[in-house]
Write an enzyme that holds these catalytic residues in place. Structure first.
Site, PDB file in Angstrom:
ATOM      1  CB  SER A  57      95.279  96.904 122.611  1.00  0.00           C
ATOM      2  OG  SER A  57      95.609  96.487 121.535  1.00  0.00           O
ATOM      3  CB  THR A  58      91.566  92.956 121.456  1.00  0.00           C
ATOM      4  OG1 THR A  58      90.810  93.252 122.488  1.00  0.00           O
ATOM      5  CG2 THR A  58      91.440  91.614 120.834  1.00  0.00           C
ATOM      6  NE  ARG A  59      90.756  95.186 117.281  1.00  0.00           N
ATOM      7  CZ  ARG A  59      89.778  94.579 117.793  1.00  0.00           C
ATOM      8  NH1 ARG A  59      89.137  93.814 117.381  1.00  0.00           N
ATOM      9  NH2 ARG A  59      89.133  95.151 119.108  1.00  0.00           N
ATOM     10  NE  ARG A 108      96.504 100.657 121.407  1.00  0.00           N
ATOM     11  CZ  ARG A 108      95.472 100.166 120.846  1.00  0.00           C
ATOM     12  NH1 ARG A 108      94.466 100.021 121.510  1.00  0.00           N
ATOM     13  NH2 ARG A 108      95.389  99.999 119.480  1.00  0.00           N
ATOM     14  CG  HIS A 135      95.725 103.027 115.224  1.00  0.00           C
ATOM     15  ND1 HIS A 135      97.032 102.218 115.409  1.00  0.00           N
ATOM     16  CD2 HIS A 135      94.920 102.023 115.404  1.00  0.00           C
ATOM     17  CE1 HIS A 135      96.650 101.206 115.951  1.00  0.00           C
ATOM     18  NE2 HIS A 135      95.156 101.068 115.977  1.00  0.00           N
ATOM     19  CD  GLN A 138      93.013  99.073 112.035  1.00  0.00           C
ATOM     20  OE1 GLN A 138      93.330  98.765 113.036  1.00  0.00           O
ATOM     21  NE2 GLN A 138      92.453  98.367 111.087  1.00  0.00           N
ATOM     22  CG  ASP A 230      87.392 104.438 115.210  1.00  0.00           C
ATOM     23  OD1 ASP A 230      87.358 103.460 115.618  1.00  0.00           O
ATOM     24  OD2 ASP A 230      88.414 105.459 115.351  1.00  0.00           O
ATOM     25  CB  THR A 231      84.478 103.945 118.315  1.00  0.00           C
ATOM     26  OG1 THR A 231      83.744 104.258 119.310  1.00  0.00           O
ATOM     27  CG2 THR A 231      85.781 104.406 118.659  1.00  0.00           C
ATOM     28  CB  ILE A 233      82.867 107.338 122.266  1.00  0.00           C
ATOM     29  CG1 ILE A 233      81.698 107.907 122.081  1.00  0.00           C
ATOM     30  CG2 ILE A 233      83.321 107.668 123.622  1.00  0.00           C
ATOM     31  CD1 ILE A 233      80.272 107.150 122.206  1.00  0.00           C
ATOM     32  CB  SER A 234      88.372 107.833 120.475  1.00  0.00           C
ATOM     33  OG  SER A 234      88.428 107.498 119.229  1.00  0.00           O
ATOM     34  CG  HIS A 269      84.616  99.387 112.454  1.00  0.00           C
ATOM     35  ND1 HIS A 269      85.672  99.512 113.499  1.00  0.00           N
ATOM     36  CD2 HIS A 269      83.365  99.998 112.832  1.00  0.00           C
ATOM     37  CE1 HIS A 269      84.780 100.184 114.533  1.00  0.00           C
ATOM     38  NE2 HIS A 269      83.699 100.689 113.966  1.00  0.00           N
ATOM     39  CB  CYS A 270      90.083 100.360 113.161  1.00  0.00           C
ATOM     40  SG  CYS A 270      89.400 101.387 114.314  1.00  0.00           S
ATOM     41  CG  LEU A 271      86.986  95.426 114.105  1.00  0.00           C
ATOM     42  CD1 LEU A 271      87.297  93.770 114.135  1.00  0.00           C
ATOM     43  CD2 LEU A 271      85.417  95.644 114.024  1.00  0.00           C
ATOM     44  NE  ARG A 297      96.634  96.498 113.418  1.00  0.00           N
ATOM     45  CZ  ARG A 297      96.539  97.163 114.621  1.00  0.00           C
ATOM     46  NH1 ARG A 297      95.339  97.346 115.006  1.00  0.00           N
ATOM     47  NH2 ARG A 297      97.287  97.406 115.380  1.00  0.00           N
TER      48      ARG A 297
HETATM   49  N1  NVA Z   1      89.933 105.691 117.514  1.00  0.00           N
HETATM   50  C1  NVA Z   1      89.748 104.761 118.340  1.00  0.00           C
HETATM   51  C2  NVA Z   1      90.835 103.391 117.632  1.00  0.00           C
HETATM   52  C3  NVA Z   1      90.573 102.439 118.289  1.00  0.00           C
HETATM   53  C4  NVA Z   1      91.417 101.384 117.661  1.00  0.00           C
HETATM   54  C5  NVA Z   1      90.472 105.165 119.578  1.00  0.00           C
HETATM   55  O1  NVA Z   1      91.367 106.193 119.610  1.00  0.00           O
HETATM   56  O2  NVA Z   1      90.073 104.613 120.652  1.00  0.00           O
HETATM   57  N1   CP Z   2      92.031  98.597 115.936  1.00  0.00           N
HETATM   58  C1   CP Z   2      92.619  98.226 116.908  1.00  0.00           C
HETATM   59  O1   CP Z   2      94.043  98.996 117.235  1.00  0.00           O
HETATM   60  O2   CP Z   2      92.135  97.353 118.009  1.00  0.00           O
HETATM   61  P1   CP Z   2      92.709  97.467 119.588  1.00  0.00           P
HETATM   62  O3   CP Z   2      92.359  98.595 120.143  1.00  0.00           O
HETATM   63  O4   CP Z   2      92.169  96.090 120.083  1.00  0.00           O
HETATM   64  O5   CP Z   2      94.300  97.332 119.604  1.00  0.00           O
END
Ligand code: NVA
Ligand code: CP
Length: 304
Positions: A57-59, A108, A135, A138, A230-231, A233-234, A269-271, A297
């Protein structure tokens, strides 16, 4: 008055319309006071938050560590390579031990059920920092961003183009309570969880909003005020990459897709972001609110 919540925050499904509006109002007020007026306020002095991260995680990590510290509390980062959880110690025992040390836990996790075990076995509130199912932090930041941008949320239409998992699930649990309509485009085989979707339809009926699913991104984006993805590929799905890249063909958000949206459309986009789900032209455009969304966030985790 801001304090650690005295209740679990595993999904926004558990929060009423008034409660969600109140969380957003307090987050906006904190942002104004701390950022615009440079006020300082330390209601969490002498209190600690344990932050368990089974995934990167960054954010979530940085917003929580800095948010808790700004309110005078002590954030304690606990990664699986440092603590016994999942290796030498169960979630149940970890919950009981942490309850004696910290005032709240953010986690998480790979499996949402681990959050429920932490919540039921410990005696302190548990905050979901992302599970495969939801999430909620988010979603709060996303609606704060839209509130900042549009001033009023009621009547907006949000189009989701992407995977039917955690992020859209949390948006679905929140949007109807704020008067926001949802149109969700997912490829066949990547639809939302059926139980979450059925809850979402129930919420939409209760609050008089629309909740609509399709496999056609253009159909979802037509006249929408907000385009979100969103991505594809989670985290944890890396081995499915090639299959997913094939399945999501035609789902990249581009200016061509945005051309059917409302003239005042914006993008969220959540990034972290990969170019396959949104091209650079949209991602770095004037309509893209992704940096404000990331910053929000911090202001929203402070009220959770
Ligand atoms: N859908 C992504 C969200 C990351 C913030 C995941 O679960 O990896
Ligand atoms: N959007 C989000 O939760 O980002 P991180 O995976 O960096 O926490």
């Amino acid at each position: 008055k801001v304090s650690f919540q005295q209740r679990h925050f595993l999904t926004l499904k558990d929060f009423s319309s008034e409660e969600v509006k109140s969380l957003l109002w307090v987050a906006a007020d904190l942002k104004y006071r701390f950022k615009d007026r440079n006020e300082r306020y330390t209601p969490l002095a002498g209190r600690s938050a344990g932050l368990i991260f089974e995934k990167r995680s960054t954010r979530t990590r940085v917003s929580t560590e800095t948010g808790v510290a700004l309110l005078g509390g002590h954030p304690c980062f606990l990664s699986p390579s440092d603590i016994h959880l999942g290796v030498n110690e169960s979630s149940k025992d970890t919950a009981k031990v942490l309850s004696g040390f910290v005032d709240i836990v953010l986690a998480r996790v790979y499996r949402h059920n681990n959050l429920e075990v932490l919540a039921s076995e410990g005696s302190i509130p548990v905050v979901n920092g992302l599970s495969e199912l939801y999430h909620p932090l988010q979603a709060l930041a996303d609606f704060l961003t839209l509130r900042d941008h549009f001033k009023s949320l009621k009547g907006l239409t949000l189009a989701w183009v992407g995977d039917g998992n955690n992020i859209i699930h949390s948006l679905m649990m929140t949007a109807p309570k704020l008067g926001v309509n949802i149109r969700c485009a997912t490829p066949k085989g990547y639809e939302c969880d059926p139980t979450v979707y059925s809850d979402a339809v129930g919420l939409a009926e209760q609050h008089g909003t629309t909740m609509y699913c399709t496999t056609d991104p253009m159909d979802a984006c037509k006249d929408a005020d907000v385009l979100v993805t969103d991505t594809w590929i989670s985290m944890g799905q890396e081995e499915e990459k090639n299959e997913r890249l094939r399945a999501f063909q035609g789902y990249q958000i581009t200016k061509k897709m945005a051309a059917v949206a409302s003239p005042d459309w914006c993008f969220l986009h959540c990034l972290p972001r990969k170019p396959e789900e949104v091209d650079d032209e949209v991602f770095y455009s004037r309509q893209s609110l992704v940096w404000q969304e990331a910053e929000n966030r911090k202001w929203t985790v402070m009220v959770s």
